[in-house]
Design a protein around this motif. Structure first.
Motif, PDB file in Angstrom:
ATOM      1  N   ILE A  82       0.838  -1.202   0.000  1.00 57.65           N
ATOM      2  CA  ILE A  82       0.000   0.000   0.000  1.00 57.65           C
ATOM      3  C   ILE A  82       0.870   1.248   0.000  1.00 57.65           C
ATOM      4  CG2 ILE A  82      -1.703   1.320   1.310  1.00 57.65           C
ATOM      5  CD1 ILE A  82      -2.830  -1.316   2.352  1.00 57.65           C
ATOM      6  N   LEU A  83       0.667   2.080  -1.011  1.00 53.03           N
ATOM      7  CA  LEU A  83       1.382   3.348  -1.113  1.00 53.03           C
ATOM      8  C   LEU A  83       0.673   4.443  -0.341  1.00 53.03           C
ATOM      9  CD1 LEU A  83       2.161   3.225  -4.948  1.00 53.03           C
ATOM     10  CD2 LEU A  83       3.747   2.716  -3.076  1.00 53.03           C
ATOM     11  N   ASP A  84      -0.656   4.431  -0.404  1.00 57.62           N
ATOM     12  CA  ASP A  84      -1.437   5.460   0.293  1.00 57.62           C
ATOM     13  C   ASP A  84      -2.896   5.032   0.340  1.00 57.62           C
ATOM     14  OD1 ASP A  84      -1.942   7.737   1.716  1.00 57.62           O
ATOM     15  OD2 ASP A  84      -1.316   9.132   0.145  1.00 57.62           O
ATOM     16  N   LYS A  85      -3.646   5.660   1.238  1.00 60.16           N
ATOM     17  CA  LYS A  85      -5.092   5.459   1.324  1.00 60.16           C
ATOM     18  C   LYS A  85      -5.794   6.757   0.956  1.00 60.16           C
ATOM     19  CE  LYS A  85      -4.830   1.854   4.864  1.00 60.16           C
ATOM     20  NZ  LYS A  85      -5.276   1.410   6.202  1.00 60.16           N
ATOM     21  N   VAL A  86      -6.830   6.637   0.122  1.00 60.61           N
ATOM     22  CA  VAL A  86      -7.593   7.812  -0.304  1.00 60.61           C
ATOM     23  C   VAL A  86      -8.710   8.026   0.712  1.00 60.61           C
ATOM     24  CG1 VAL A  86      -8.976   8.833  -2.137  1.00 60.61           C
ATOM     25  CG2 VAL A  86      -7.066   7.309  -2.715  1.00 60.61           C
ATOM     26  N   LEU A  87      -8.717   9.179   1.354  1.00 59.23           N
ATOM     27  CA  LEU A  87      -9.660   9.462   2.428  1.00 59.23           C
ATOM     28  C   LEU A  87     -10.736  10.448   1.984  1.00 59.23           C
ATOM     29  CD1 LEU A  87      -7.183   9.891   5.437  1.00 59.23           C
ATOM     30  CD2 LEU A  87      -8.325   7.802   4.651  1.00 59.23           C
ATOM     31  N   CYS A  88     -11.929  10.277   2.540  1.00 56.48           N
ATOM     32  CA  CYS A  88     -13.029  11.216   2.296  1.00 56.48           C
ATOM     33  C   CYS A  88     -12.799  12.478   3.125  1.00 56.48           C
ATOM     34  CB  CYS A  88     -14.352  10.554   2.679  1.00 56.48           C
ATOM     35  SG  CYS A  88     -15.788  11.620   2.508  1.00 56.48           S
ATOM     36  N   LYS A  89     -12.943  13.625   2.500  1.00 57.30           N
ATOM     37  CA  LYS A  89     -12.745  14.892   3.207  1.00 57.30           C
ATOM     38  C   LYS A  89     -14.051  15.452   3.744  1.00 57.30           C
ATOM     39  CE  LYS A  89      -8.646  16.172   0.539  1.00 57.30           C
ATOM     40  NZ  LYS A  89      -8.042  17.173  -0.384  1.00 57.30           N
ATOM     41  N   ASN A  90     -15.130  15.365   2.934  1.00 61.05           N
ATOM     42  CA  ASN A  90     -16.437  15.866   3.333  1.00 61.05           C
ATOM     43  C   ASN A  90     -17.479  14.793   3.065  1.00 61.05           C
ATOM     44  OD1 ASN A  90     -15.763  18.773   3.976  1.00 61.05           O
ATOM     45  ND2 ASN A  90     -15.069  18.690   1.846  1.00 61.05           N
ATOM     46  N   GLY A  91     -18.310  14.506   4.063  1.00 59.09           N
ATOM     47  CA  GLY A  91     -19.282  13.428   3.942  1.00 59.09           C
ATOM     48  C   GLY A  91     -20.360  13.701   2.911  1.00 59.09           C
ATOM     49  N   GLY A  92     -20.983  12.616   2.430  1.00 58.87           N
ATOM     50  CA  GLY A  92     -22.067  12.737   1.459  1.00 58.87           C
ATOM     51  C   GLY A  92     -22.353  11.408   0.795  1.00 58.87           C
ATOM     52  N   ILE A  93     -22.861  11.465  -0.417  1.00 57.74           N
ATOM     53  CA  ILE A  93     -23.187  10.287  -1.215  1.00 57.74           C
ATOM     54  C   ILE A  93     -22.275  10.260  -2.436  1.00 57.74           C
ATOM     55  CG2 ILE A  93     -24.969   9.077  -2.529  1.00 57.74           C
ATOM     56  CD1 ILE A  93     -25.576   9.145   0.406  1.00 57.74           C
ATOM     57  N   ILE A  94     -21.713   9.090  -2.734  1.00 56.83           N
ATOM     58  CA  ILE A  94     -20.875   8.952  -3.929  1.00 56.83           C
ATOM     59  C   ILE A  94     -21.785   8.895  -5.152  1.00 56.83           C
ATOM     60  CG2 ILE A  94     -19.201   7.515  -5.158  1.00 56.83           C
ATOM     61  CD1 ILE A  94     -18.235   6.513  -2.424  1.00 56.83           C
ATOM     62  N   ILE A  95     -21.721   9.924  -5.997  1.00 54.92           N
ATOM     63  CA  ILE A  95     -22.571   9.985  -7.193  1.00 54.92           C
ATOM     64  C   ILE A  95     -21.784   9.763  -8.481  1.00 54.92           C
ATOM     65  CG2 ILE A  95     -24.260  11.487  -6.081  1.00 54.92           C
ATOM     66  CD1 ILE A  95     -23.030  13.819  -7.742  1.00 54.92           C
ATOM     67  N   GLY A  96     -20.475   9.670  -8.374  1.00 54.21           N
ATOM     68  CA  GLY A  96     -19.631   9.411  -9.538  1.00 54.21           C
ATOM     69  C   GLY A  96     -18.359   8.726  -9.089  1.00 54.21           C
ATOM     70  N   LYS A  97     -17.855   7.804  -9.934  1.00 52.69           N
ATOM     71  CA  LYS A  97     -16.701   7.017  -9.505  1.00 52.69           C
ATOM     72  C   LYS A  97     -15.882   6.576 -10.700  1.00 52.69           C
ATOM     73  CE  LYS A  97     -15.891   2.405  -7.574  1.00 52.69           C
ATOM     74  NZ  LYS A  97     -15.734   1.804  -8.917  1.00 52.69           N
TER      75      LYS A  97
END
Length: 349
Positions: A284-299
């Motif tokens: 593992i090089l890094d983990k991508v973290l959520c900064k502001n909560g919500g709903i994932i509408i695109g990925k």
């Protein structure tokens, strides 16, 4: 529109008629004639005129299937007013499996166009003058870009009360307030008096069944709202959609191979791990973290990322947990085989 005769190109369509038109476009340099397919269904009884359009971006194919299912449905037998359906606006892009036209212009940034302009400008002018300007309302169908998937959502100018009511009638859980962009179809439609919403769902160059079913159901819901189709006999009320006034992309923090932890439609909170980025050995090089909560509408779907790539599109709501529940209910309803058979009736072949 209340005119007894509707003219598109050189074809005059009276009340009660159904026609298929090949609207001439600019020829290819191979001397091949190009046309825009247009389906028009006019009821015997008066009502509004609605256009639905797909493949403004030539690699966005879900809308083509959505429109074909609408055209083949029995619902249109009882229509009031007029439906103008254009399954392929950018035929040049569809041929090349490309978002753009051969002149490398984005059609949705080329409106209002010009009869003597670039290829994109001429297509925009033709579509605006022959289709959009003759409608009261419109639904423009889109998908995410290449290697990116969008959760079914409606984008529109939700500060306009009538547009908001149409967006709600579409029946998807997520509404995105989206300002009118210069050169866009929505902006120019507004200038000629047509209220337009944009449906976003799925991925470029792919058919996504959930997105297609949600789109078909949404169009039927809008037509019922406008009085073009009879009201539904179902006693089940629509879940109230939630409006997102802001959204943002979470970007890759390193380059490598990604393992997604969170998926489309998930409810996420600040600090949640969205994905892990690994090297070719699996470290593992890094983990991508959520900064502001919500709903994932695109990925992003492709498992390769470069540092700075947009990976997750997160919409922010006052009550994101309610939205997540609506998303889950929509998925369960639309993908249930028996229930889906009741969503729309089709003509026998």
């Amino acid at each position: 529109m209340s005119d007894d005769v509707l003219t598109i190109g050189t074809v005059a369509i009276s009340s009660g008629e159904t026609v298929r038109i090949k609207l001439p476009m600019v020829k290819l340099y191979t001397d091949t004639n190009m046309s825009m397919p247009v389906f028009v269904k006019r009821g015997k009884r008066p009502g509004p005129t609605l256009f639905i359009s797909a493949a403004v971006h030539g690699d966005e194919l879900n809308g083509i299937e959505i429109i074909s299912r609408i055209i083949q449905s029995k619902y249109l037998d009882s229509i009031k007013g007029t439906l103008i359906a254009v399954p392929i606006v950018n035929g040049y892009g569809v041929l090349n499996q490309s978002r753009y036209l051969p002149d490398r212009r984005d059609l949705n940034r080329s409106f209002p166009g010009s009869k003597r302009g670039s290829l994109a400008g001429r297509v925009a002018d033709r579509f605006l003058s022959e289709i959009v300007s003759k409608a009261d309302y419109g639904i423009d169908l889109h998908t995410g870009s290449l290697h990116r998937t969008n959760l079914p959502q409606v984008r529109a100018n939700l500060d306009d009360a009538e547009t908001l009511s149409i967006a709600k009638a579409f029946g998807v859980p997520v509404l995105m307030n989206s300002n009118l962009r210069d050169g866009s179809l929505r902006e120019c439609a507004n200038d000629v008096g047509a209220k337009v919403i944009l449906y976003e769902a799925g991925e470029a160059l792919r058919f996504d069944e959930l997105s297609i079913r949600a789109g078909v159901k949404g169009i039927v819901g809008v037509m019922r709202h406008l009085g073009m189709l009879p009201k539904s006999r179902s006693k089940k009320s629509l879940s109230e959609p939630r409006i997102a006034r802001s959204s943002g992309w979470v970007r890759a923090t390193d380059s490598g191979f990604t393992t997604h932890i969170k998926e489309l439609g998930d409810l996420v909170e600040a600090g949640d791990v969205l994905a892990e980025i690994k090297d070719p050995y699996g470290d593992i090089l890094d983990k991508v973290l959520c900064k502001n909560g919500g709903i994932i509408i695109g990925k992003q779907n492709i498992p390769l990322v470069q540092e700075g790539d947009a990976m997750y599109h997160i919409a922010h709501f006052v009550s994101p947990d309610e939205v997540a529940g609506h998303v889950e209910s929509m998925q369960d309803e639309l993908m249930d085989r028996d229930a889906s058979l009741n969503l729309i009736d089709y003509k026998s072949s």
